[in-house]
Scaffold this motif. Structure first.
Motif, PDB file in Angstrom:
ATOM      1  N   MET A   1       0.843  -1.201   0.000  1.00 31.57           N
ATOM      2  CA  MET A   1       0.000   0.000   0.000  1.00 31.57           C
ATOM      3  C   MET A   1       0.874   1.246   0.000  1.00 31.57           C
ATOM      4  N   ALA A   2       0.624   2.143  -0.945  1.00 32.45           N
ATOM      5  CA  ALA A   2       1.404   3.368  -1.040  1.00 32.45           C
ATOM      6  C   ALA A   2       1.104   4.295   0.135  1.00 32.45           C
ATOM      7  N   VAL A   3       2.128   4.977   0.600  1.00 33.39           N
ATOM      8  CA  VAL A   3       1.960   5.975   1.655  1.00 33.39           C
ATOM      9  C   VAL A   3       1.844   7.338   0.989  1.00 33.39           C
ATOM     10  N   ILE A   4       0.706   7.992   1.178  1.00 33.17           N
ATOM     11  CA  ILE A   4       0.445   9.280   0.539  1.00 33.17           C
ATOM     12  C   ILE A   4       0.588  10.384   1.573  1.00 33.17           C
ATOM     13  N   ARG A   5       1.368  11.389   1.239  1.00 34.41           N
ATOM     14  CA  ARG A   5       1.516  12.564   2.102  1.00 34.41           C
ATOM     15  C   ARG A   5       1.174  13.813   1.300  1.00 34.41           C
ATOM     16  N   PHE A   6       0.690  14.824   2.003  1.00 33.42           N
ATOM     17  CA  PHE A   6       0.396  16.109   1.374  1.00 33.42           C
ATOM     18  C   PHE A   6       1.455  17.113   1.806  1.00 33.42           C
ATOM     19  N   SER A   7       1.835  17.993   0.888  1.00 35.52           N
ATOM     20  CA  SER A   7       2.855  18.989   1.206  1.00 35.52           C
ATOM     21  C   SER A   7       2.268  20.078   2.112  1.00 35.52           C
ATOM     22  N   ASN A   8       3.121  20.931   2.625  1.00 31.43           N
ATOM     23  CA  ASN A   8       2.689  22.054   3.460  1.00 31.43           C
ATOM     24  C   ASN A   8       2.615  23.364   2.677  1.00 31.43           C
ATOM     25  N   THR A 130      -8.905  12.031  -2.416  1.00 32.20           N
ATOM     26  CA  THR A 130      -9.767  12.369  -3.557  1.00 32.20           C
ATOM     27  C   THR A 130      -8.995  12.347  -4.880  1.00 32.20           C
ATOM     28  N   ASN A 131      -9.533  11.593  -5.845  1.00 31.14           N
ATOM     29  CA  ASN A 131      -8.968  11.507  -7.205  1.00 31.14           C
ATOM     30  C   ASN A 131      -7.512  11.039  -7.229  1.00 31.14           C
ATOM     31  N   ILE A 132      -7.129  10.228  -6.264  1.00 31.95           N
ATOM     32  CA  ILE A 132      -5.796   9.622  -6.268  1.00 31.95           C
ATOM     33  C   ILE A 132      -5.950   8.172  -6.716  1.00 31.95           C
ATOM     34  N   GLU A 133      -5.380   7.853  -7.835  1.00 33.20           N
ATOM     35  CA  GLU A 133      -5.521   6.516  -8.423  1.00 33.20           C
ATOM     36  C   GLU A 133      -5.073   5.440  -7.438  1.00 33.20           C
ATOM     37  N   GLY A 134      -5.913   4.404  -7.321  1.00 26.31           N
ATOM     38  CA  GLY A 134      -5.614   3.285  -6.442  1.00 26.31           C
ATOM     39  C   GLY A 134      -6.095   3.471  -5.016  1.00 26.31           C
ATOM     40  N   MET A 135      -6.541   4.693  -4.676  1.00 27.26           N
ATOM     41  CA  MET A 135      -6.955   4.977  -3.304  1.00 27.26           C
ATOM     42  C   MET A 135      -8.432   5.356  -3.202  1.00 27.26           C
ATOM     43  N   LYS A 190      -9.969  -0.837  -2.142  1.00 29.39           N
ATOM     44  CA  LYS A 190      -8.797  -0.452  -2.923  1.00 29.39           C
ATOM     45  C   LYS A 190      -7.538  -0.887  -2.168  1.00 29.39           C
ATOM     46  N   GLU A 191      -6.662   0.073  -1.823  1.00 29.47           N
ATOM     47  CA  GLU A 191      -5.440  -0.247  -1.094  1.00 29.47           C
ATOM     48  C   GLU A 191      -5.590  -0.064   0.420  1.00 29.47           C
ATOM     49  N   THR A 192      -6.800   0.261   0.865  1.00 25.99           N
ATOM     50  CA  THR A 192      -7.039   0.509   2.292  1.00 25.99           C
ATOM     51  C   THR A 192      -7.614  -0.728   2.954  1.00 25.99           C
ATOM     52  N   ASN A 193      -7.036  -1.160   4.062  1.00 21.68           N
ATOM     53  CA  ASN A 193      -7.530  -2.321   4.785  1.00 21.68           C
ATOM     54  C   ASN A 193      -8.787  -1.963   5.580  1.00 21.68           C
ATOM     55  N   VAL A 260      -4.341  12.405  -9.587  1.00 15.08           N
ATOM     56  CA  VAL A 260      -2.971  12.147  -9.147  1.00 15.08           C
ATOM     57  C   VAL A 260      -2.671  10.673  -9.343  1.00 15.08           C
ATOM     58  N   ILE A 261      -1.559  10.394  -9.987  1.00  9.72           N
ATOM     59  CA  ILE A 261      -1.115   9.010 -10.195  1.00  9.72           C
ATOM     60  C   ILE A 261       0.126   8.791  -9.332  1.00  9.72           C
ATOM     61  N   PRO A 262       0.003   8.176  -8.154  1.00 11.55           N
ATOM     62  CA  PRO A 262       1.174   8.000  -7.281  1.00 11.55           C
ATOM     63  C   PRO A 262       2.247   7.131  -7.930  1.00 11.55           C
ATOM     64  N   VAL A 263       3.501   7.457  -7.658  1.00  8.50           N
ATOM     65  CA  VAL A 263       4.633   6.682  -8.154  1.00  8.50           C
ATOM     66  C   VAL A 263       5.468   6.241  -6.965  1.00  8.50           C
TER      67      VAL A 263
END
Length: 356
Positions: A1-8, A130-135, A190-193, A260-263
């Protein structure tokens, strides 16, 4: 599972916005939750739903066209209860009383769904990513639909703007008869348990699924016959599915919103959370009061994503604050003037993505 963070980046934007919205409620001495307007709407929607159900099942009209039209209206009422009653209840914005919020959230169980799973899918996954592929499963609702460039393209996608309407009509029935059970047994969104179900929620899940089948299939079959029931039920779930699907797709899947397509395993979103909500969301038909009434304020999707624990009855007022603050911080606030213009943009986007 990808770890998604938001910038400040631009973090001061949401701090300022929250302060202004809080001041609005404090200055006007009103609660952020629902009030008598929402309670009257709840009574009207639930009364109409139960009344038309009783009319169809126990006092079935002899005119087949009237009966089938009422089945279509019943589908609209299912969607309306979901948008207005269940949605606010599950977000905890219906009332300041938690027990009343939970009761309203359970209206989803009455309509065949699971509020426990919905809260995880929508409140947690959709509102966080929101609108993050796979999440985000809310915008990726059906097979054979490609909604962002991170998804594999196949030949049939070039026609998705044509067949999308038919598939959207299947979303509600797919949700309650397949997706809920898939999440329940696989314990994954999706990728969330999915956390382990408490015993109470196991009982609620199975008990309400069986009750739904009894009320909306077994009893009608007993009263009016198998084929009439299946025809009427099919119309009801199709209409409900179309309205549910289009509501969320118009707000998040169109020419104006970003994906957003996480890499990689760890990915940082270039915007801070609140700005991300705005660039991935659009409003529609906010000047048309009927749409806001029926859609439970979900045509004010930007305000809802920024303040999901504020009842939808307040969105028209706080939208003015959001617009002003977006303008000051140079954050693009996007909206379509009508439902038709939003549908057009959605279909154009699907068409372009089907060949890109």
């Amino acid at each position: 599972m990808a770890v998604i963070r938001f910038s400040n980046n631009n973090a001061q934007f949401f701090i300022t916005l929250k302060g202004r919205v809080n001041d609005y409620f404090e200055d006007n001495k009103i609660k952020m939750t629902g009030n008598y307007k929402l309670y009257i709407k709840t009574f009207l929607l639930m009364s109409a739903l139960l009344g038309i159900y009783s009319w169809l099942v126990f006092f079935t009209p002899q005119n087949i066209f009237l009966a089938l039209s009422l089945c279509g209206v019943l589908g609209l009422l299912f969607a309306g209860v979901g948008f207005n009653v269940m949605h606010d209840g599950a977000h905890g914005s219906y009332s300041s009383k938690s027990w009343l919020n939970q009761m309203m959230a359970y209206s989803l169980e009455f309509m065949g769904g699971s509020s426990y799973l919905w809260k995880l899918k929508h409140n947690v996954a959709h509102h966080s990513f929101t609108n993050i592929e796979g999440m985000d499963e809310d915008i990726d609702i059906l097979p054979l639909m490609r909604v962002n460039k991170g998804q594999k393209k196949i030949w049939i996608h070039r026609f998705q703007h044509i067949y999308s309407f038919l598939l959207y009509g299947l979303t509600y029935v797919t949700w309650i008869y397949f997706n809920d059970f898939k999440k329940y047994f696989l314990r994954k969104i999706k990728e969330t348990n999915v956390p382990k179900f408490p015993l109470k929620d196991h009982i609620v899940f199975w008990g309400t699924k069986l009750t739904y089948l009894a009320i909306f299939l077994a009893i009608p079959i007993w009263q009016v016959g198998l084929w009439y029931t299946l025809l009427g039920y099919g119309i009801m779930v199709f209409i409900c599915g179309v309205f549910i699907a289009f509501t969320f797709q118009l707000a998040h899947v169109n020419e104006e919103t970003e994906f957003v397509i996480p890499v990689g395993d760890k990915y940082t979103i270039e915007n801070e959370w609140a700005v991300h909500q705005i660039v991935t969301t659009t409003n529609f038909a906010t000047k048309q009061k009927w749409h806001g009434w029926f859609w439970g304020g979900l045509n004010y999707q930007i305000e809802h994503h920024l303040f999901p624990r504020i009842s939808h009855i307040h969105y028209p007022a706080i939208s003015k604050i959001v617009k002003q603050t977006c303008s000051e911080f140079n954050v693009a606030y996007k909206e379509f003037p009508t439902v038709v213009s939003a549908i057009y943009s959605h279909l154009v986007y699907l068409k372009n993505l089907g060949v890109a």
